[in-house]
Design a protein around this motif. Structure first.
Motif, PDB file in Angstrom:
ATOM      1  N   ILE A 169       0.856  -1.183   0.000  1.00 41.70           N
ATOM      2  CA  ILE A 169       0.000   0.000   0.000  1.00 41.70           C
ATOM      3  C   ILE A 169       0.896   1.238   0.000  1.00 41.70           C
ATOM      4  O   ILE A 169       2.020   1.205   0.518  1.00 41.70           O
ATOM      5  CB  ILE A 169      -0.947   0.021   1.215  1.00 41.70           C
ATOM      6  CG1 ILE A 169      -0.171  -0.172   2.515  1.00 41.70           C
ATOM      7  CG2 ILE A 169      -2.027  -1.053   1.072  1.00 41.70           C
ATOM      8  CD1 ILE A 169      -1.036  -0.105   3.765  1.00 41.70           C
ATOM      9  N   PRO A 170       0.421   2.360  -0.576  1.00 41.86           N
ATOM     10  CA  PRO A 170       1.279   3.539  -0.746  1.00 41.86           C
ATOM     11  C   PRO A 170       1.898   4.090   0.532  1.00 41.86           C
ATOM     12  O   PRO A 170       3.011   4.619   0.489  1.00 41.86           O
ATOM     13  CB  PRO A 170       0.329   4.561  -1.384  1.00 41.86           C
ATOM     14  CG  PRO A 170      -0.672   3.730  -2.116  1.00 41.86           C
ATOM     15  CD  PRO A 170      -0.881   2.530  -1.248  1.00 41.86           C
ATOM     16  N   GLU A 171       1.215   3.984   1.673  1.00 36.91           N
ATOM     17  CA  GLU A 171       1.751   4.596   2.883  1.00 36.91           C
ATOM     18  C   GLU A 171       2.983   3.880   3.426  1.00 36.91           C
ATOM     19  O   GLU A 171       3.664   4.399   4.316  1.00 36.91           O
ATOM     20  CB  GLU A 171       0.680   4.682   3.970  1.00 36.91           C
ATOM     21  CG  GLU A 171       0.121   3.359   4.427  1.00 36.91           C
ATOM     22  CD  GLU A 171      -1.097   3.571   5.307  1.00 36.91           C
ATOM     23  OE1 GLU A 171      -0.930   3.935   6.483  1.00 36.91           O
ATOM     24  OE2 GLU A 171      -2.218   3.373   4.808  1.00 36.91           O
ATOM     25  N   THR A 172       3.295   2.687   2.909  1.00 36.38           N
ATOM     26  CA  THR A 172       4.519   2.004   3.322  1.00 36.38           C
ATOM     27  C   THR A 172       5.449   1.781   2.127  1.00 36.38           C
ATOM     28  O   THR A 172       6.337   0.946   2.179  1.00 36.38           O
ATOM     29  CB  THR A 172       4.203   0.652   3.983  1.00 36.38           C
ATOM     30  OG1 THR A 172       3.468  -0.173   3.062  1.00 36.38           O
ATOM     31  CG2 THR A 172       3.388   0.847   5.247  1.00 36.38           C
ATOM     32  N   MET A 173       5.232   2.553   1.057  1.00 34.24           N
ATOM     33  CA  MET A 173       6.057   2.467  -0.151  1.00 34.24           C
ATOM     34  C   MET A 173       6.654   3.834  -0.443  1.00 34.24           C
ATOM     35  O   MET A 173       6.116   4.854   0.001  1.00 34.24           O
ATOM     36  CB  MET A 173       5.215   1.977  -1.333  1.00 34.24           C
ATOM     37  CG  MET A 173       4.638   0.589  -1.132  1.00 34.24           C
ATOM     38  SD  MET A 173       3.307   0.195  -2.306  1.00 34.24           S
ATOM     39  CE  MET A 173       4.184   0.244  -3.874  1.00 34.24           C
ATOM     40  N   ILE A 174       7.749   3.851  -1.185  1.00 34.61           N
ATOM     41  CA  ILE A 174       8.422   5.114  -1.439  1.00 34.61           C
ATOM     42  C   ILE A 174       9.122   5.078  -2.799  1.00 34.61           C
ATOM     43  O   ILE A 174       9.549   4.022  -3.261  1.00 34.61           O
ATOM     44  CB  ILE A 174       9.446   5.412  -0.318  1.00 34.61           C
ATOM     45  CG1 ILE A 174       9.844   6.891  -0.302  1.00 34.61           C
ATOM     46  CG2 ILE A 174      10.650   4.482  -0.385  1.00 34.61           C
ATOM     47  CD1 ILE A 174      10.356   7.360   1.034  1.00 34.61           C
ATOM     48  N   ALA A 175       9.201   6.237  -3.447  1.00 32.52           N
ATOM     49  CA  ALA A 175       9.876   6.355  -4.735  1.00 32.52           C
ATOM     50  C   ALA A 175      11.321   6.783  -4.502  1.00 32.52           C
ATOM     51  O   ALA A 175      11.570   7.801  -3.853  1.00 32.52           O
ATOM     52  CB  ALA A 175       9.159   7.375  -5.619  1.00 32.52           C
ATOM     53  N   LEU A 176      12.249   5.996  -5.016  1.00 28.46           N
ATOM     54  CA  LEU A 176      13.668   6.265  -4.798  1.00 28.46           C
ATOM     55  C   LEU A 176      14.426   6.261  -6.118  1.00 28.46           C
ATOM     56  O   LEU A 176      14.096   5.501  -7.031  1.00 28.46           O
ATOM     57  CB  LEU A 176      14.279   5.199  -3.877  1.00 28.46           C
ATOM     58  CG  LEU A 176      13.697   5.063  -2.474  1.00 28.46           C
ATOM     59  CD1 LEU A 176      14.307   3.846  -1.784  1.00 28.46           C
ATOM     60  CD2 LEU A 176      13.932   6.321  -1.652  1.00 28.46           C
ATOM     61  N   CYS A 177      15.458   7.080  -6.203  1.00 29.93           N
ATOM     62  CA  CYS A 177      16.370   6.996  -7.333  1.00 29.93           C
ATOM     63  C   CYS A 177      17.194   5.717  -7.145  1.00 29.93           C
ATOM     64  O   CYS A 177      17.258   5.167  -6.032  1.00 29.93           O
ATOM     65  CB  CYS A 177      17.269   8.224  -7.391  1.00 29.93           C
ATOM     66  SG  CYS A 177      18.488   8.316  -6.061  1.00 29.93           S
ATOM     67  N   PRO A 178      17.847   5.205  -8.195  1.00 32.76           N
ATOM     68  CA  PRO A 178      18.621   3.968  -8.057  1.00 32.76           C
ATOM     69  C   PRO A 178      19.685   4.014  -6.963  1.00 32.76           C
ATOM     70  O   PRO A 178      19.917   3.024  -6.268  1.00 32.76           O
ATOM     71  CB  PRO A 178      19.240   3.794  -9.447  1.00 32.76           C
ATOM     72  CG  PRO A 178      18.269   4.453 -10.368  1.00 32.76           C
ATOM     73  CD  PRO A 178      17.758   5.649  -9.598  1.00 32.76           C
TER      74      PRO A 178
END
Length: 226
Positions: free
Chosen positions: A182-191
């Motif tokens: 779910i989005p609240e435990t996910m994050i967008a990261l650079c490599p």
């Protein structure tokens, strides 16, 4: 793929990295089929099929683990359609949604997918790695095309050939270890930040920070009325 699923036959799983050579990795059996929304290389939304594979050591059924056999016995061949309550509506009405409304729509779709896994079964042990496309889309929307690590030292302005930001959507707590999709435990990261979170010396401290940031940004974006 559909025939191999119906016949419960093992298939060869090959992997070919970008500009590399393909190599056989393992035998695998298909335990489920999902229909979902995805995004093609051209950036356009499309309906696609996703098969859940379970690795096995041999094409001989007698060598397969019992939990794989149980998962196959539970599978009725039904396609699990995550596209029916479409979070990727391309209508004119959908185009007028604010970023906040869009985020809430995607989050709700991801929640429905997650809730369908609440009942434990042999098959759910195998398909725990299936990812919700709505959850990934929500995190990318929330990120605004920028790495969400507040201490990122990467290259936030770099883009792919298609003009997309170079971001990897990551589960702060891995799904395979019981983390939620779910989005609240996910994050967008650079490599670079993704590698630090996965293999860095201070990865435990970084994971704590990223989980806090993900939840904070989720709450903020969920309240966004813009």
């Amino acid at each position: 793929m559909q025939r191999y699923q119906t016949e419960e036959r093992a298939l060869r799983y090959w992997h070919k990295p970008h500009r590399g050579r393909g190599a056989f990795e393992t035998w695998a059996v298909i335990v489920e089929c999902h229909r979902r929304w995805g995004r093609g290389e051209d950036g356009q939304i499309r309906r696609e099929y996703a098969w859940v594979l379970a690795p096995v050591a041999s094409p001989l059924r007698g060598a397969w683990p019992q939990h794989i056999i149980d998962a196959l016995n539970e599978d009725d061949g039904h396609v699990h359609d995550h596209a029916q309550n479409t979070p990727f509506d391309e209508t004119e009405e959908a185009e007028t949604l604010s970023a906040g409304d869009r985020y809430r729509q995607l989050t709700a779709a991801a929640g429905r997918t997650a809730s369908n896994r609440s009942e434990r079964s042999r098959r759910s042990e195998v398909d725990r790695y299936f990812r919700s496309p709505a959850a990934r889309e929500a995190v990318l929307l929330r990120s605004g095309g920028t790495c969400e690590n507040p201490r990122c030292l990467g290259h936030p302005t770099e883009l792919t050939d298609a003009g997309a930001p170079i971001l990897e959507v990551d589960h702060v707590n891995e799904v395979g270890n019981g983390g939620d999709d779910i989005p609240e435990t996910m994050i967008a990261l650079c490599p670079n930040c993704h590698a630090l979170k996965t293999r860095g010396r201070n990865r435990r401290q970084l994971r704590t920070t990223l989980l806090r940031i993900a939840r904070q940004r989720h709450r903020t974006f969920s309240r966004d009325e813009s």
